[in-house]
Structures are given as C-alpha cells and as structure tokens.
Design an enzyme around this catalytic site. Structure first.
Site, PDB file in Angstrom:
ATOM      1  N   ARG A  57       0.901  -1.187  -0.029  1.00  0.00           N
ATOM      2  CA  ARG A  57       0.065  -0.006   0.198  1.00  0.00           C
ATOM      3  C   ARG A  57       0.949   1.179  -0.030  1.00  0.00           C
ATOM      4  O   ARG A  57       0.516   2.237  -0.562  1.00  0.00           O
ATOM      5  CB  ARG A  57      -0.900   0.019   1.057  1.00  0.00           C
ATOM      6  N   TYR A 114     -16.693  16.894 -16.132  1.00  0.00           N
ATOM      7  CA  TYR A 114     -16.821  15.570 -16.196  1.00  0.00           C
ATOM      8  C   TYR A 114     -17.907  15.389 -15.103  1.00  0.00           C
ATOM      9  O   TYR A 114     -17.759  15.836 -13.991  1.00  0.00           O
ATOM     10  CB  TYR A 114     -15.695  14.759 -15.968  1.00  0.00           C
ATOM     11  N   ASP A 186      -7.181  18.809 -15.430  1.00  0.00           N
ATOM     12  CA  ASP A 186      -7.486  17.359 -15.811  1.00  0.00           C
ATOM     13  C   ASP A 186      -7.068  17.129 -17.205  1.00  0.00           C
ATOM     14  O   ASP A 186      -7.671  17.780 -18.061  1.00  0.00           O
ATOM     15  CB  ASP A 186      -8.780  17.090 -15.625  1.00  0.00           C
ATOM     16  N   LYS A 211      -8.440   5.916 -19.563  1.00  0.00           N
ATOM     17  CA  LYS A 211      -8.557   6.355 -20.734  1.00  0.00           C
ATOM     18  C   LYS A 211      -7.290   6.385 -21.703  1.00  0.00           C
ATOM     19  O   LYS A 211      -6.742   5.056 -22.175  1.00  0.00           O
ATOM     20  CB  LYS A 211      -8.945   7.768 -20.629  1.00  0.00           C
TER      21      LYS A 211
END
Length: 404
Positions: A57, A114, A186, A211
């Site tokens: 982690r 978005y 972004d 993406k």
C-alpha cells in the site's frame, strides 16, 4: 553498453514514455519491469528496508515504475515532478482534494465538468463544508471575478468532457497564482503527449489513466503529477508536516490507500509506451470524422477544437500539439441522438473513452446523468464519440449509416 543512468529529461516524449522509470531488471536484464505481485517485503533487521519497500500500500516497485514514468511524461523538463498512481481517476481526485482542502474552502470548477468530478465536489465534499462555483473557464475575467479569499483550488478541464471546451491554462495559472490557489488541470482528454499543463504553470495534473494512457479498455486507474515546488494553499500544513503538495498527497495516498495494484500499474505502463503513436492515429481519425459531420445535414453542430470554427481553436492550437481524439455533435433532438447511438456498428455503444476501439455514447443518459437538473446538465441531443484507431473509412461509413 554503458551502465550510466541516462537523463531522460533531455529526451523526447516517446523516449521518456518508453524508458523513464523502467530500467532493465538488475537481476535478469528483463527489459519490461516485473509485476511485483506482493503485499509485504522481507526486512534486513527491524527497519532495514530494501529500496524503501515494506508494504505494497505504501509502495510497490511496479507502481513506482509507473509513477516515475508518468512524472517524466508530464514534466518534460529538469524539475523533478512527482507522480502518484491510484485505483481510479476519481480516487486520484478524491485524494488530492482531501490533501489540499479543509472545511470552509472554495473551489472553482468548469460549468461543463466531467459528471463524476462534479458529483465528487458537490455531493461528497459539499457536505464536508467545501463550497464550489461552476464557471465558463474560457472567460478568464469571470474566473478572476469569482475568486474569493477562501478559494483554494481552480479546477480545469481542457478539453472538457463532453462539450470539448478549451481553457487558457497559462492565463488561469496567473489567476490562481494571484489568488494563492492551486491550479489543477485534468489532462485526460489531451494526454501528456498533446498538452503539458505543468509547463504552462499548473501545479497538479490529473489523469484517468483508464482512458488514453492505458489505451486498451482493459484497466481502470488514475494518476496525479505534482509540479516541483507546489505549495499547499492558504498556509495549510500537511498532517505529515511541511507545506509541499507532493508530501501531502503522498501522506493521503498511503493513509487512505486507494492505490493502483501491481498488475493494473503494469498494464498502464504498457499503454503509456505506445501513447504517442496511438494519439497520432486517434487525432487523425477524429479530424476526418469531424470534417464529415460538419457537412452532414442531420448534424446541427460539431464540437471539436481542431475546427477553425471552434471558439477555443486558437487557444488550443497555442497550448496543444494536436487536438485529440474526442468529437461531440448535436443531432437536433434527443430521439435522433438516441437513434444514432443505437444504429452504429463499428462505434460501440459504451461509456469510457480513449481505447483503441471507437465508442459512441449519449452523455445525458450515460456518463453525465449525475449532473441532470444542475447548471452542468448537457444538451439532450448531444452524442459523444471516442474516435479509435480503426480504418477511418469504416468509421465515416458507420456514422453515415447511423445518421441516414
């Protein structure tokens, strides 16, 4: 062959994307970083860590390779930007906002953001005491006028999702700097191949690596790249101590734990290597599709920043090296838009974007359903295309049949 470590900051984009953070394995010479599918690491005595790894982690070598590669791809210069890889784009956004905001703060967001970003800001952080103002970020004067003493973040998408709006990153960086706020960009639609916001003055870049960076519709992920020297707004100090944004993000990434798994990191790293050649094809196909749609009588408007008629074309041409692979258009009515989505055969009806295959969707009913009834609601006749890398003649013919 020389064993000296190259300075990848002095190389071109594709060279950085293929090599930065990805030295051949010192044990076997493998040219592809291994998938370190492991949760914990043997210590050489208490606190005797090998390379700083103790628990996956906190850090994992495969994730480290991806984070270093992303930082090199976005920064493109000698300053050591720092990358962070997450389980999704929204996990990256959530971690960043928790790291840099406190109750009572204010965020400026695009008025066509978005839907997932707006839902996070309005419905998750709103009840926590974070105020937000949606604005047309192409109007720099309006953005400057909307800044408050408690404004801590100016959140930018350019191009926006799904209306393909363009914002001037350098101009907005000046607004954020004057306000003592962070400029967060972004960069999912543009990718670091076509646009590098850190070089234009941004403090943090956000990606849904699901993406274009992943590029094959086979992995979900997100990333943050923090500029060297970025400082927390408003005199805020990280719970880990210090005021640097990268330190605060690193603390929250480890504390909340929404990290990219090793196999997901490996898949994303594989996608990054071919980003440049894929984006060249994506945007060539998108330009041809946009030109076809402009001349089609069933289409009332085409939204693509590569068109000279697009209101943000000049800004996009100045700050991007290409116009990307996303095209949106309006069909005149919701019924016609839904009909187009139902009739395509090469374009697959699906959410998401940026994969090698072409996708079509109805934002109002699909990806942006969460903003229905708000100021961010998208037109009901809007169709969004993620133009893939198939033969462009087949894409144009498919849209022609769907629009007939």
């Amino acid at each position: 062959m020389s064993t000296e470590h190259p300075d990848w900051t002095r190389t071109g984009f594709s060279t950085r994307a293929i090599h930065a953070g990805q030295d051949p394995d010192p044990t076997t010479g493998a040219v592809v970083p291994p998938i370190h599918q492991v949760s914990t690491y043997k210590q050489d005595g208490v606190g005797g860590l090998r390379g700083g790894y103790e628990y996956s982690r906190s850090a994992n070598p495969t994730r480290t390779a991806l984070e270093e590669a992303l930082a090199a791809a976005e920064s493109g210069g000698p300053d050591p930007a720092r990358g962070f890889a997450f389980a999704s784009g929204l996990a990256a956004e959530d971690t960043l906002l928790r790291a840099v905001l406190r109750p009572g703060d204010h965020v400026i967001v695009p008025d066509d953001a978005y839907g997932g970003t707006y839902r996070l800001v309005a419905r998750v952080f709103g009840p926590w005491g974070i105020a937000h103002t949606p604005l047309d970020l192409s109007d720099v004067g309006a953005v400057r006028a909307a800044v408050r003493p408690e404004t801590r973040v100016l959140w930018v998408e350019t191009p926006t999702n799904p209306l393909l709006g363009i914002s001037d990153v350098a101009a907005l960086a000046g607004v954020a700097r004057d306000a003592g706020a962070l400029l967060v960009v972004d960069n999912t639609f543009a990718t670091p191949y076509l646009q590098q916001p850190l070089a234009l003055g941004a403090d943090v870049v956000v990606h849904s690596t699901t993406k274009y960076i992943g590029g094959h519709s086979d992995v979900v992920g997100g990333a943050l790249v923090v500029a060297a020297g970025a400082v927390l707004p408003g005199g805020l100090e990280s719970p880990a101590g210090g005021t640097d944004v990268a330190g605060a993000v690193g603390f929250h990434q480890n504390s909340s734990g929404a990290v990219a798994g090793p196999f997901d990191a490996w898949l994303t790293l594989r996608g990054l290597k071919t980003l440049a050649v894929r984006m060249d094809r994506h945007q060539a196909n998108a330009a041809a599709v946009a030109a076809f749609l402009v001349d089609h009588p069933a289409v009332t408007e085409v939204l693509y920043p590569g068109l000279a008629s697009h209101p943000g074309h000049d800004v996009a041409a100045r700050q991007m090296t290409g116009f990307g692979g996303m095209v949106s258009f309006r069909a005149g009515s919701e019924a016609k838009a839904l009909d187009v989505c139902a009739r395509t055969q090469v374009f697959t009806l699906a959410e998401s974007l940026g994969g090698v295959e072409s996708l079509v969707e109805h934002p109002g009913r699909m990806t942006h359903g969460s903003v229905a009834g708000t100021s961010l609601e998208v037109p009901d006749d809007l169709v969004r295309l993620s133009v893939g890398i198939e033969d462009v003649e087949d894409l144009v013919a498919d849209l022609g049949r769907a629009l007939a």
